[in-house]
Design a protein around this motif. Structure first.
Motif, PDB file in Angstrom:
ATOM      1  N   GLY A 814     -46.128  62.960 -86.905  1.00  0.00           N
ATOM      2  CA  GLY A 814     -45.182  63.291 -87.958  1.00  0.00           C
ATOM      3  C   GLY A 814     -43.823  62.690 -87.695  1.00  0.00           C
ATOM      4  N   SER A 815     -43.137  62.351 -88.761  1.00  0.00           N
ATOM      5  CA  SER A 815     -41.789  61.789 -88.635  1.00  0.00           C
ATOM      6  C   SER A 815     -40.805  62.661 -89.378  1.00  0.00           C
ATOM      7  CB  SER A 815     -41.760  60.363 -89.185  1.00  0.00           C
ATOM      8  OG  SER A 815     -42.124  60.368 -90.558  1.00  0.00           O
ATOM      9  N   LEU A 816     -39.581  62.709 -88.892  1.00  0.00           N
ATOM     10  CA  LEU A 816     -38.550  63.505 -89.535  1.00  0.00           C
ATOM     11  C   LEU A 816     -38.158  62.846 -90.845  1.00  0.00           C
ATOM     12  CD1 LEU A 816     -36.770  66.044 -89.049  1.00  0.00           C
ATOM     13  CD2 LEU A 816     -35.007  64.461 -88.176  1.00  0.00           C
ATOM     14  N   ARG A 817     -38.209  63.626 -91.910  1.00  0.00           N
ATOM     15  CA  ARG A 817     -37.879  63.071 -93.218  1.00  0.00           C
ATOM     16  C   ARG A 817     -36.370  63.002 -93.370  1.00  0.00           C
ATOM     17  NH1 ARG A 817     -39.369  65.751 -99.106  1.00  0.00           N
ATOM     18  NH2 ARG A 817     -38.583  64.033-100.386  1.00  0.00           N
ATOM     19  N   ALA A 818     -35.894  61.855 -93.832  1.00  0.00           N
ATOM     20  CA  ALA A 818     -34.454  61.655 -93.979  1.00  0.00           C
ATOM     21  C   ALA A 818     -33.930  62.476 -95.144  1.00  0.00           C
ATOM     22  CB  ALA A 818     -34.160  60.172 -94.193  1.00  0.00           C
TER      23      ALA A 818
END
Length: 818
Positions: A814-818
């Protein structure tokens, strides 16, 4: 069973002016329930026998109206009547002005159709005599004009509606109830079968035969030259009507009358429709019979029938056949009286779904000593009132062994806790027509032939106490230990229901019976254990013959019922058992009644018992929060049931894991398998639209079904949280992950990477769209951090934030959503 007190009084000599309450009280003390005390034909005021002397037709109205001159004693009244089934010279029942008929229908002199009508010529229904409303009640010509019709018709007499227990078939008659009442009230009793009947010679043409082990006696009496215009005598019509029977014809009425009076069911055949000898036998596969209710019924080998040399005549002990029915032209008759096996009649009646007054008596047991007597008495009634000629009797019988019970007088004290003198017990047993002989310290008791319920010593104890008087048993509270309250498992089960209610769900309680169709409608596969249904041996309804293997069908029925009544927003749950057929191979076992079964027998009996896990199921549909002018109205979605199960487990100290699954009746793409460790707790999500269409529900429906026994087994004692007065630090994080990743998995990762400083984490948004990429979704969480002993600084929060982002990236990509 309805019986008029006047009929009972003919054989039981009640003391003068005995009140109905005393009779009812004695019946209740004997163990009979008097369901109601009714007044037969509740008529008040002057109701007399009238003679129609003249009829004037008033033809100027829409329908012909008759103006009758009716002699009602010393005077003649003019009465308007619309019926046309009587003629001049007929005797009728007239309600004079001042009379009040059932339903508070008051009779008065009034002007109608241009004439003065001084009363009313009554039908049987208007008098409350029967349901026959086809025309005016016409009486026989040998009744005195002006006589009180209420006395002649038995109007105003008291009728008792008595509930007879299944083991007391001997009491389903005037003879049986009369014997019991006379014993309880210590008054004279005249046995109805004590009336003598002339002997009947043996028939040379009619042959009776028994070709089954399920019957022991068959008596046939043949009659010829029966007068087809014969009418049932008024006393018989009156008593049949008071007992709730409709008068049909003299032969049928005679058989019904004697069944009520002495307890022996009889049947009358048209002799011209019978070929050869008459036999009792088992039906042959493929045979059928159209019964008197105009239903063609398929018979099986276990069904008992009466047949001639060519065809089946009747279902033995249950109902006659239409083909051999007595008609208005029948002049030659056969009266049949038999003794059948109780269990056989009960099975046949249930298999054919054909209960009858006869089968109710046969399946409880009749007196085998009176079947010939009853047939001969019926024949003499038909000879007396129908001018028939009795040709002869043909009988077939098998020996019936009298059974005895060895009884110890000490059994009364052992079972009831009350000592009764031996002399009193002997007197009671002999008053019940039981033969008593002493064998050492014990007694050998031989009950009369009609007492099919006396098989054990306990049955004799019941009879002794019943006659001695239940009221004489001293009232004494049992000694009990002080209760210890609910067990831990009971506390958990109760808390689960409370927790469900706190989440806004309403608890329902459904019957545990289902049909195979309901299971198949859920789309459950044949190899699923929920298809292993347990069938009831004696279901309340053949439409629902199985015990449920899932709680969902009952909840779906509740949803359908609520929606049909305009309630579209529903949140229902049920906690209860389901029943699964044992996986072990079942062995047939029939343990003895009079001794304790062995350990092996107990184990075999336990193996027969279905598995009965406790489950919790819920169904959600419509709006979660009612819509209106206020904001934040919301409908249920497929995440809600998953969240509910998670909360239930968390509040019991249990961690769960969630994975995508495919399990009927849930939607293949919106179904979650919820597990505790390696054990599957259950399934939650959205129900398959095709399933909903089959069961008749429109719209989206969500729910879950889990094993509550597993929660009870693993539930932990939850300690109250320690509250901190330190300030809270809030953080919102949104992660872009694959659609296959569940929010619960990400929440568990956040908790594990945050330590004790994380106070709570909550999912507050889910987004899917082009901004996050194909096969991706955004999960936004609200996090609260707090320390117990200090205020958290920005460096600590930054470190925690980095740990969470890194761990989510490693475990879920998972990636941090901007």
């Amino acid at each position: 069973m309805k019986l008029p007190i006047s009929w009972i009084n003919e054989f039981v000599k009640f003391p003068k002016n005995t009140k109905t309450e005393i009779i009812v009280e004695n019946l209740v003390s004997l163990g009979y329930e008097v369901e109601s005390v009714e007044i037969f034909g509740d008529v008040q005021g002057p109701v007399v026998v009238g003679k129609v002397e003249k009829i004037e037709i008033l033809s100027e109205f829409k329908k012909p109206i008759r103006y009758c001159q009716v002699k009602v004693g010393n005077k003649t009244n003019g009465i308007i009547c619309g019926a046309s089934n009587f003629n001049e010279g007929d005797l009728v029942v007239v309600a004079l002005p001042g009379a009040v008929l059932p339903g508070d229908f008051k009779i008065s002199q009034r002007e109608t159709y241009g004439k003065i009508s001084q009363g009313m010529i009554c039908s049987a229904k208007e008098l409350g005599f029967s349901d026959n409303h086809e025309g005016i009640m016409v009486l026989k010509s040998d009744i005195k004009v002006g006589a009180d019709a209420k006395e002649i018709l038995g109007l105003g007499e008291i009728v008792l509606d008595i509930a007879v227990l299944p083991d007391r078939g001997y009491a389903m008659s005037i003879r049986g109830i009369g014997r019991e009442l006379a014993l309880a009230m210590n008054v004279k009793y005249i046995d109805p079968i004590s009336q003598k009947v002339p002997k009947v010679k043996k028939s040379s043409k009619l042959k009776a035969n028994i070709k089954t082990t399920k019957a022991s006696k068959l008596a046939l009496v043949s009659l010829t030259d029966y007068d087809t215009k014969s009418e049932t005598p008024l006393f018989m019509q009156r008593r049949l009507a008071q007992a709730g029977f409709r008068s049909i014809s003299l032969p049928v009425d005679v058989t019904n009358y004697l069944m009520l009076e002495i307890g022996q069911p009889l049947h009358a055949f048209d002799a011209d429709k019978v070929n050869g000898s008459v036999v009792v036998r088992n039906a042959k596969n493929g045979e059928s019979l159209e019964t008197l209710d105009h239903v063609k019924r398929k018979l099986v080998e276990n069904d008992l029938v009466i047949a001639d040399s060519k065809k089946v005549l009747s279902v033995a002990g249950v109902m006659g056949g239409l083909e051999s029915e007595i008609s208005e032209k029948s002049k030659n008759l056969i009266i049949e009286s038999a003794v059948f096996d109780k269990g056989s009649i009960s099975k046949t009646s249930r298999n054919l779904k054909l209960p009858s007054e006869a089968s109710k008596r046969f399946e409880r047991g009749t007196d085998p000593s009176i079947n010939e007597y009853a047939a001969i008495l019926a024949a003499h009634y038909l000879a007396k009132y129908g001018k028939a000629k009795i040709n002869g009797i043909s009988s077939a019988k098998k020996s019936i062994k009298n059974h005895s019970v060895i009884f110890s007088p000490q059994e009364v004290n052992r079972l009831i806790g009350v000592g009764i003198e031996n002399l009193i017990m002997l007197k009671i047993l002999k008053s019940l027509d039981m033969k008593v002989s002493k064998i050492g310290k014990n007694w050998k008791i031989t009950p009369p032939a009609w007492r099919h319920d006396i098989n054990l010593a306990a049955d004799l104890v019941e009879e002794i106490i019943r006659i001695w008087g239940y009221h004489q048993i001293p009232s004494q509270l049992p000694k009990t230990n002080i209760g210890t309250g609910l067990s831990s498992s009971q506390k958990v089960k109760r808390s689960l229901s409370v927790k469900m209610a706190s989440m806004g769900l309403n608890e329902v309680l459904n019957y545990p019976f289902i049909s195979l169709e309901k299971i198949n409608n859920l789309g459950i596969k044949p190899n699923d254990e929920r298809q292993n249904l347990v069938r009831l041996a004696n279901p309340l309804s053949e439409d629902l013959p199985y015990l449920r293997s899932t709680l969902l069908p009952g909840l779906f029925d509740a949803v359908i019922r609520n929606i049909s009544r305009g309630n579209y927003n529903l949140a229902l749950f049920e906690q209860g058992s389901v029943y699964l057929k044992p996986k072990k191979k079942q062995s047939k076992i029939k343990p003895q009644l009079l001794k304790r079964p062995s350990s092996k027998e107990i184990q075999l009996l336990d193996d027969l018992i279905p598995d009965q896990p406790k489950m919790i199921s819920a169904i959600l549909t419509g709006e979660k929060y009612n819509s209106g002018w206020w904001p934040n109205s919301q409908k249920y979605n497929w995440h809600d049931p998953i969240e509910m199960v998670t909360r239930l487990c968390e509040e019991c100290g249990i961690k769960v894991s969630v994975e995508n699954a495919n399990n009927a009746p849930f939607h293949p793409g919106r179904c979650a398998e919820i597990s505790i460790g390696e054990k599957i707790l259950g399934y939650a999500g959205e129900f398959n639209p095709s399933v909903l269409e089959k069961i008749g529900i429109n719209g989206k429906v969500y729910g879950f079904e889990i094993v509550s026994d597993l929660i009870v087994e693993l539930a932990q004692v939850i300690k109250a949280p320690v509250f901190s007065s330190m300030p809270v630090v809030k953080e919102d994080l949104a992660f872009v992950v694959a659609k296959s990743v569940t929010a619960i998995e990400v929440i568990e990762t956040i908790k594990n990477s945050s330590g004790d400083l994380l106070e709570s984490v909550r999912l507050f948004d889910v987004y899917e769209g082009s901004n996050v990429g194909e096969d991706k979704k955004s999960l936004a969480f609200s996090l609260r951090f707090r320390a117990i002993d200090r205020t958290l600084n920005s460096e600590e929060i930054s470190t925690l934030r980095g740990q969470i982002i890194e761990t989510v990236q490693q475990r879920h990509r998972g990636s941090l959503r901007a």
